[in-house]
Write a protein that holds these residues in place. Structure first.
Motif, short mmCIF file in Angstrom:
data_model
loop_
_atom_site.label_atom_id
_atom_site.label_comp_id
_atom_site.label_asym_id
_atom_site.label_seq_id
_atom_site.Cartn_x
_atom_site.Cartn_y
_atom_site.Cartn_z
N LEU A 126 0.85 -1.20 0.00
CA LEU A 126 0.00 0.00 0.00
C LEU A 126 0.88 1.24 0.00
CD1 LEU A 126 -2.46 -1.04 2.85
CD2 LEU A 126 -2.90 -1.24 0.41
N ASN A 127 0.44 2.24 -0.76
CA ASN A 127 1.16 3.52 -0.66
C ASN A 127 0.66 4.27 0.56
OD1 ASN A 127 -1.33 4.59 -1.38
ND2 ASN A 127 -0.71 5.06 -3.48
N GLU A 128 1.24 5.43 0.82
CA GLU A 128 0.92 6.19 2.04
C GLU A 128 -0.57 6.51 2.13
OE1 GLU A 128 1.80 7.60 5.57
OE2 GLU A 128 3.56 7.39 4.29
N GLU A 129 -1.17 6.92 1.02
CA GLU A 129 -2.57 7.32 1.02
C GLU A 129 -3.49 6.15 1.35
OE1 GLU A 129 -5.88 9.32 -2.03
OE2 GLU A 129 -3.81 9.04 -2.69
N ASN A 130 -3.26 4.99 0.66
CA ASN A 130 -4.12 3.82 0.90
C ASN A 130 -3.90 3.23 2.29
OD1 ASN A 130 -5.41 3.85 -1.61
ND2 ASN A 130 -3.74 2.72 -2.58
N ALA A 131 -2.67 3.31 2.77
CA ALA A 131 -2.40 2.82 4.12
C ALA A 131 -3.17 3.64 5.16
CB ALA A 131 -0.90 2.88 4.40
N LEU A 132 -3.20 4.95 4.93
CA LEU A 132 -3.92 5.84 5.84
C LEU A 132 -5.43 5.56 5.79
CD1 LEU A 132 -3.82 8.25 7.79
CD2 LEU A 132 -3.97 9.76 5.78
N LEU A 133 -5.96 5.36 4.59
CA LEU A 133 -7.39 5.07 4.43
C LEU A 133 -7.79 3.77 5.13
CD1 LEU A 133 -7.95 6.03 0.66
CD2 LEU A 133 -8.89 7.22 2.66
N ASN A 134 -6.85 2.82 5.17
CA ASN A 134 -7.12 1.52 5.81
C ASN A 134 -6.63 1.48 7.26
OD1 ASN A 134 -8.22 -0.63 3.74
ND2 ASN A 134 -6.72 0.62 2.62
N ASN A 135 -6.30 2.68 7.78
CA ASN A 135 -5.85 2.78 9.18
C ASN A 135 -4.61 1.93 9.43
OD1 ASN A 135 -6.08 3.92 11.74
ND2 ASN A 135 -7.30 2.19 12.53
N TYR A 136 -3.76 1.86 8.38
CA TYR A 136 -2.49 1.12 8.45
C TYR A 136 -2.67 -0.36 8.81
CZ TYR A 136 -0.50 5.75 8.08
OH TYR A 136 -0.18 7.02 7.65
N THR A 137 -3.79 -0.90 8.29
CA THR A 137 -4.04 -2.34 8.43
C THR A 137 -4.27 -2.94 7.06
OG1 THR A 137 -6.43 -1.99 8.72
CG2 THR A 137 -5.08 -2.11 10.73
N CYS A 138 -4.02 -4.24 6.94
CA CYS A 138 -4.19 -4.94 5.67
C CYS A 138 -5.67 -5.08 5.34
CB CYS A 138 -3.53 -6.32 5.77
SG CYS A 138 -3.78 -7.33 4.29
N CYS A 141 -6.44 -9.21 5.58
CA CYS A 141 -6.42 -9.99 6.83
C CYS A 141 -6.53 -9.13 8.08
CB CYS A 141 -5.16 -10.85 6.89
SG CYS A 141 -3.64 -9.87 7.05
N GLY A 142 -6.44 -7.82 7.96
CA GLY A 142 -6.57 -6.93 9.11
C GLY A 142 -5.29 -6.77 9.91
N GLU A 143 -4.21 -7.41 9.48
CA GLU A 143 -2.92 -7.30 10.18
C GLU A 143 -2.33 -5.90 9.95
OE1 GLU A 143 0.09 -8.70 12.59
OE2 GLU A 143 -1.71 -9.80 12.00
N THR A 144 -1.63 -5.40 10.92
CA THR A 144 -0.99 -4.09 10.80
C THR A 144 0.12 -4.15 9.75
OG1 THR A 144 -1.45 -3.58 13.12
CG2 THR A 144 0.26 -2.26 12.03
N VAL A 145 0.10 -3.18 8.86
CA VAL A 145 1.12 -3.14 7.80
C VAL A 145 2.35 -2.42 8.32
CG1 VAL A 145 -0.53 -3.25 5.88
CG2 VAL A 145 0.11 -1.02 6.82
N GLU A 146 3.50 -2.76 7.73
CA GLU A 146 4.76 -2.17 8.15
C GLU A 146 5.41 -1.42 6.98
OE1 GLU A 146 7.19 -5.26 9.70
OE2 GLU A 146 5.83 -5.71 11.38
#
Length: 246
Positions: A126-138, A141-146
């Motif tokens: 995920l890029n920064e924008e999509n990561a933010l929209l998904n609250n930095y979760t996948c 699976c809902g796992e936190t992205v790094e």
């Protein structure tokens, strides 16, 4: 350019335009002119209609050209004879290479200036924008992205750009050589044409002079004196001075 390198480049562009079978056409047509389409079909192990469909597709892109001849022995049907247009193929490949380099440079700029995230479980990026929209979760699976380390992919993009730049140098060198050969060929043709015209003019003049002499001989007419001779005849003859009487 080495023939094998050149053929490899041509195969790549033909394959992308008309599929795997088109790639084989390079081996059949490379370095030859006006190859019978039935020979091409036999070597491709395809029907004549399948072969023509591939060749027509390449012809629309200017990568092959043809001449057609009527076969009076087989009911007057036309047979097509095909030639690979190597220069056109290289120009097409050059255009595509420039587009690819432009796209890779955009990716490189994004990787160097933006932050990307990745899920360890799903490998989703995920890029920064999509990561933010998904609250930095996948989103899967809902796992936190790094944060994804950019060094590896940046180096990979740079390597790919370098390969394409090297290919571009080779292509430009080959196109320059082809252009020089084409200029020399045109110059040779022009010299031959000029020589032919000069010979034709000389032959016409010889025939005219021959016919003129023949007409003068048959009519018993003396040829007209030259202008110089005519002037000499009109000038008064020099007279010797009269002797003085004693």
């Amino acid at each position: 350019m080495n023939d094998e390198i050149l053929k490899k480049l041509l195969k790549k562009i033909l394959k992308e335009l008309a599929g795997t079978e088109a790639e084989k056409i390079v081996e059949i047509l490379y370095g030859k002119k006006n190859v019978n389409e039935f020979i091409i079909a036999k070597k491709l192990n395809l029907t004549i209609n399948q072969t023509r469909n591939i060749l027509y597709k390449l012809g629309d892109e200017g990568l092959v050209s043809f001449v057609r001849k009527k076969d009076n022995k087989k009911g007057g049907w036309y047979i097509y004879f095909w030639t690979l247009e190597t220069e056109k193929g290289l120009e097409k490949y050059k255009d595509k290479t420039l587009l690819d380099i432009g796209e890779l440079n955009k990716q490189l700029k994004n990787r160097e200036s933006e932050r990307y995230y990745q899920c360890k479980n799903c490998s989703i990026e995920l890029n920064e924008e999509n990561a933010l929209l998904n609250n930095y979760t996948c989103p899967e699976c809902g796992e936190t992205v790094e944060v994804k380390e950019p060094t590896e992919i940046i180096n990979s993009i740079k390597v790919e750009i370098k390969k394409l730049d090297d290919n571009l140098i080779i292509i430009n060198q080959e196109l320059t050589e082809m252009e020089a050969k084409d200029v020399k060929s045109k110059e040779r043709k022009m010299k031959v044409e000029l020589k032919k015209k000069e010979e034709e003019r000389a032959e016409k003049k010889r025939i005219r002079d021959k016919e003129k002499k023949k007409m003068l001989k048959e009519g018993g007419i003396k040829p007209k004196p030259s202008k110089k001779a005519s002037k000499d005849s009109k000038s008064p003859k020099s007279k010797k001075p009269a002797k003085k009487k004693k």
